[in-house]
Motif scaffolding. Structure first.
Motif, PDB file in Angstrom:
ATOM      1  N   UNK A 451      18.458   4.373 -12.808  1.00 21.05           N
ATOM      2  CA  UNK A 451      17.633   5.104 -11.838  1.00 21.05           C
ATOM      3  C   UNK A 451      16.175   5.275 -12.269  1.00 21.05           C
ATOM      4  N   UNK A 452      15.909   5.103 -13.578  1.00 16.79           N
ATOM      5  CA  UNK A 452      14.527   5.280 -14.057  1.00 16.79           C
ATOM      6  C   UNK A 452      13.578   4.274 -13.410  1.00 16.79           C
ATOM      7  N   UNK A 453      14.120   3.090 -13.076  1.00 14.13           N
ATOM      8  CA  UNK A 453      13.263   2.078 -12.464  1.00 14.13           C
ATOM      9  C   UNK A 453      12.773   2.584 -11.093  1.00 14.13           C
ATOM     10  N   UNK A 454      13.684   3.223 -10.389  1.00 15.72           N
ATOM     11  CA  UNK A 454      13.316   3.723  -9.059  1.00 15.72           C
ATOM     12  C   UNK A 454      12.381   4.924  -9.204  1.00 15.72           C
ATOM     13  N   UNK A 455      12.644   5.699 -10.243  1.00 12.23           N
ATOM     14  CA  UNK A 455      11.758   6.837 -10.521  1.00 12.23           C
ATOM     15  C   UNK A 455      10.330   6.324 -10.772  1.00 12.23           C
ATOM     16  N   UNK A 456      10.243   5.180 -11.459  1.00 10.25           N
ATOM     17  CA  UNK A 456       8.928   4.606 -11.742  1.00 10.25           C
ATOM     18  C   UNK A 456       8.229   4.205 -10.433  1.00 10.25           C
ATOM     19  N   UNK A 457       8.949   3.518  -9.547  1.00  7.08           N
ATOM     20  CA  UNK A 457       8.332   3.136  -8.262  1.00  7.08           C
ATOM     21  C   UNK A 457       7.878   4.380  -7.502  1.00  7.08           C
ATOM     22  N   UNK A 458       8.718   5.410  -7.542  1.00  2.00           N
ATOM     23  CA  UNK A 458       8.365   6.647  -6.829  1.00  2.00           C
ATOM     24  C   UNK A 458       7.084   7.236  -7.420  1.00  2.00           C
ATOM     25  N   UNK A 459       6.954   7.167  -8.755  1.00  5.51           N
ATOM     26  CA  UNK A 459       5.758   7.735  -9.382  1.00  5.51           C
ATOM     27  C   UNK A 459       4.505   6.942  -8.979  1.00  5.51           C
ATOM     28  N   UNK A 460       4.677   5.665  -8.647  1.00  4.79           N
ATOM     29  CA  UNK A 460       3.539   4.842  -8.242  1.00  4.79           C
ATOM     30  C   UNK A 460       3.148   5.067  -6.783  1.00  4.79           C
ATOM     31  N   UNK A 461       4.150   5.389  -5.951  1.00 10.68           N
ATOM     32  CA  UNK A 461       3.886   5.392  -4.503  1.00 10.68           C
ATOM     33  C   UNK A 461       4.121   6.739  -3.832  1.00 10.68           C
ATOM     34  N   UNK A 462       4.204   7.812  -4.614  1.00  6.21           N
ATOM     35  CA  UNK A 462       4.532   9.095  -3.975  1.00  6.21           C
ATOM     36  C   UNK A 462       3.428   9.587  -3.048  1.00  6.21           C
ATOM     37  N   UNK A 463       2.220   8.995  -3.209  1.00 13.63           N
ATOM     38  CA  UNK A 463       1.125   9.412  -2.329  1.00 13.63           C
ATOM     39  C   UNK A 463       1.025   8.583  -1.064  1.00 13.63           C
ATOM     40  N   UNK A 464       1.972   7.681  -0.865  1.00  8.50           N
ATOM     41  CA  UNK A 464       1.902   6.800   0.312  1.00  8.50           C
ATOM     42  C   UNK A 464       1.816   7.653   1.577  1.00  8.50           C
ATOM     43  N   UNK A 465       1.016   7.161   2.533  1.00 10.41           N
ATOM     44  CA  UNK A 465       0.850   7.911   3.794  1.00 10.41           C
ATOM     45  C   UNK A 465       1.978   7.520   4.760  1.00 10.41           C
ATOM     46  N   UNK A 466       2.236   6.230   4.821  1.00  6.07           N
ATOM     47  CA  UNK A 466       3.294   5.723   5.712  1.00  6.07           C
ATOM     48  C   UNK A 466       4.155   4.747   4.931  1.00  6.07           C
ATOM     49  N   UNK A 467       5.457   4.816   5.179  1.00  7.86           N
ATOM     50  CA  UNK A 467       6.347   3.833   4.548  1.00  7.86           C
ATOM     51  C   UNK A 467       7.222   3.212   5.645  1.00  7.86           C
ATOM     52  N   UNK A 468       7.339   1.896   5.616  1.00 12.05           N
ATOM     53  CA  UNK A 468       8.201   1.204   6.584  1.00 12.05           C
ATOM     54  C   UNK A 468       9.421   0.643   5.855  1.00 12.05           C
ATOM     55  N   UNK A 469      10.580   0.889   6.441  1.00 13.78           N
ATOM     56  CA  UNK A 469      11.824   0.321   5.916  1.00 13.78           C
ATOM     57  C   UNK A 469      12.264  -0.776   6.884  1.00 13.78           C
ATOM     58  N   UNK A 515       3.058   0.641   2.277  1.00  5.91           N
ATOM     59  CA  UNK A 515       4.281   0.360   1.521  1.00  5.91           C
ATOM     60  C   UNK A 515       5.416  -0.029   2.476  1.00  5.91           C
ATOM     61  N   UNK A 516       6.035  -1.180   2.174  1.00  7.77           N
ATOM     62  CA  UNK A 516       7.180  -1.645   2.958  1.00  7.77           C
ATOM     63  C   UNK A 516       8.370  -1.797   2.020  1.00  7.77           C
ATOM     64  N   UNK A 517       9.484  -1.213   2.399  1.00  6.21           N
ATOM     65  CA  UNK A 517      10.706  -1.401   1.613  1.00  6.21           C
ATOM     66  C   UNK A 517      11.598  -2.331   2.425  1.00  6.21           C
TER      67      UNK A 517
END
Ligand code: F6R
Length: 608
Positions: A451-469, A515-517
């Motif tokens: 899960x640390x890998x996902x935590x890392x992505x979250x730390x990079x993109x937590x300021x995203x304004x919009x996210x598309x899945x 950001x697009x997931x």
């Protein structure tokens, strides 16, 4: 949607009420209050804001003496959160105090009526009419009083009532809102949910609509609306207090995410025998399944997204058309239903008002009902022809995670069971899928271990304004859930799109850095997803892709790739959702959000 608790016994009531309310805070958390009888008075203390404020005000309850009382934690419906709108509400004389969960729909008419009788209203709530109405009808007998009150009020309610004249009695009643009675030694309880009283007793009564309960410290009696006494079976809770505690985790949500391997195993294992599916709880014969022409899956929120996965899986394995409907739409749109229709309701709480109303509507029109429910003995479970319980245990975090995983498991079981009965899948195919199903808990655990890998992505993109899945097929169904998780707990705007649909308008929103997931676990749609990733990349998007191990081609297109263990693609949603839950969680933590109690929300939406 509001939590209520009540105590009568030998111990000091206020600390017990406050502890109980802490366990119910997930149901509402904009204000709280308690009313405790002492020295010929009912003393009411309330406070706007989190329960902690009330707790501090009362020094954990220590400075409010008395051994009988009621408490409430509120999720505002009528009237803004404020001290005066908080429960308990009292009658003008101070004789009656009431806590309420639900909505009194005819409160305006009753209010006018009571004002005409000289009652003065101080709050904007619907609940206050109950306090005055009870005072108006009070004739020295609380059961008579309650019967008269519930003959006048319309809507939904779980009510706890105490009266200054009756220091040895606490009364309660419910309709369309949950309420249980806890049975102790020389003490008894009421509560909206089991965790509130579990440290005191495992023995409970599950009340039915309009059953009125009279609690004394050493006696509990239940009456129907004609004041005839009813005998009920005692239900024994078989999970323990630790299931509803954080157990060392920072939040309930991450604890519940981490419980998913066990939850999936608990839901699936008891239903697998000798390479096949045995659903003792479902009484659908081969003739029944053969006669089903149409299936509706009806639910709200996360549960409806589990239903979306169910649609794909049932249509593939059972070859019956399935429509997924959100319950609030289904109940009012006059759906086409007859006895050849199966309606599958999905609900964690089993108390969601719209889902319950949809069930009743479908039943009225002659459909067969199968529900997938987590809370044993809840209204939806009790009113369904067939119930398949998800064994997720108590889910406390407002954002649903483990219940969703258990609901997916239930969808697989139902599809396999019906497919076998209908003969649309062979025993061999079922055996194969079961083998894969058995591997899911370990594979989920494997994802959680990284899960640390996902935590890392979250730390990079937590300021995203919009996210598309984005996703196709089953990945689209999971994208809906991933997007809901992110917005509800981190307040980041996000949308889920069927990847092929994006270019019909929404792609206009993709700009440099969006950001697009992109979910790409479906083998037969993999190349199409690669094209969709290229399309958003060409407009400047940053893409985190989720794919099955071995599909390394995706690295050429996406900025980052999260690989999931290989699994039959029909079952991939059970794995794909895990990184999305973790991403939402870590973004919310990084933003400093109240993860378990997101703003404006409450678990168990028992009002429309
Ligand atoms: C979201 C969430 C809600 C519920 C929905 C239905 O995380 O928890 O969307 O899924 O309110 O609730 P139940 O399943 O209790 O009917």
């Amino acid at each position: 949607m509001c939590g209520i608790v009540g105590y009568i016994g030998d111990r000091q009531a206020a600390p017990i009420l406050l502890e109980g309310l802490k366990k119910l805070e997930y149901r509402g958390y904009d204000s709280a209050g308690v009313a405790v009888y002492n020295d010929n008075q009912v003393n009411v203390v309330k406070a706007k804001g989190r329960l902690k404020i009330l707790d501090d005000k009362l020094d954990g309850g220590k400075n409010l003496p008395g051994t009988m009382g009621i408490g409430h934690t509120r999720w505002a419906t009528h009237g803004a959160p404020s001290d005066v709108n908080s429960h308990p509400h009292t009658s003008s004389s101070g004789n009656i105090a009431v806590v309420h969960n639900g909505i009194i729909e005819n409160y305006l008419k009753l209010r006018e009526y009571l004002i005409g009788k000289g009652y003065e209203f101080v709050s904007d709530t619907d609940t206050e009419v109950v306090a005055h109405l009870a005072d108006y009808y009070y004739n020295g007998d609380l059961i008579d009083t309650i019967i008269k009150v519930i003959n006048r009020v319309e809507g939904s309610y779980a009510l706890g009532i105490v009266c200054k004249d009756k220091p040895d009695e606490l009364v309660a009643v419910r309709k369309d809102s949950p309420l249980i009675v806890g049975l102790g030694e020389n003490e008894n309880f009421i509560a909206s949910d089991i965790p509130a009283i579990l440290e005191h007793t495992r023995n409970i009564y599950l009340l039915e609509d309009k059953e009125i309960v009279l609690l004394k410290k050493d006696e509990v009696k239940i009456f129907n609306i004609d004041k005839e006494e009813i005998k009920k079976e005692v239900f024994t809770v078989n999970w323990d207090v630790s299931a509803a505690e954080k157990g060392g985790y920072e939040h309930f949500m991450i604890k519940e995410i981490c419980e998913q391997p066990k939850v999936i195993k608990d839901t699936v294992s008891p239903r697998l025998k000798d390479g096949t599916i045995v659903l003792d709880d479902i009484k659908l014969t081969k003739e029944d399944v053969d006669s089903i022409k149409k299936i509706y899956i009806v639910a709200c929120g996360t549960a409806s997204y589990a239903g979306m996965v169910g649609k794909y899986v049932i249509e593939k394995l059972v070859r019956i058309p399935v429509e997924v409907d959100v319950a609030s739409e289904f109940r009012y749109r006059n759906p086409i239903i007859d006895q050849d229709t199966l309606v599958i309701l999905i609900s964690q709480s089993g108390e969601t008002a719209d889902t319950l109303a949809a069930l009743r509507e479908a039943k009225k029109q002659g459909a067969r009902i199968l529900s997938v429910v987590n809370v044993v003995g809840s209204s939806i479970a009790r009113e369904s022809d067939n119930v398949l319980y998800t064994w997720a245990g108590p889910e406390i975090a407002v954002a649903s995670t483990k219940a969703y995983s258990a609901q997916l498991a239930a969808m697989y079981l139902i599809a396999l069971y019906m497919g076998l009965k209908k003969g649309t899948v062979s025993e061999q195919e079922v055996e194969n899928i079961i083998e894969h199903l058995k591997t899911i808990p370990d594979k989920v655990a494997n994802i959680l271990n990284h899960k640390e890998k996902i935590q890392y992505y979250a730390s990079q993109y937590f300021n995203a304004k919009d996210v598309f899945f984005l996703g196709r097929g089953l990945d689209y169904a999971v994208a809906l859930e991933g997007s809901l998780k992110l917005k509800e707990i981190s307040y980041v705007h996000s949308e889920a799109y069927a990847a092929g649909e994006l270019k019909h308008g929404t792609i206009a929103l993709i700009e440099q850095g969006t950001l697009v997931i992109a979910l790409a676990t479906q083998e037969h749609l993999f190349d199409k997803m690669l094209s969709n990733i290229k399309e958003v990349k060409a407009r400047g998007a940053v893409v985190i892709a989720v794919a099955q191990e071995g599909n390394t081609e995706i690295e050429k297109e996406a900025d980052f790739v999260l690989y999931l263990p290989q699994v039959d693609q029909l079952l991939a949603p059970s794995l794909t959702v895990i990184p999305l839950q973790l991403f939402a969680y870590y973004v919310a933590v990084a933003k400093g959000c109240d993860v378990d109690k997101p703003r404006n929300l409450a678990k168990s939406v028992t009002v429309e």
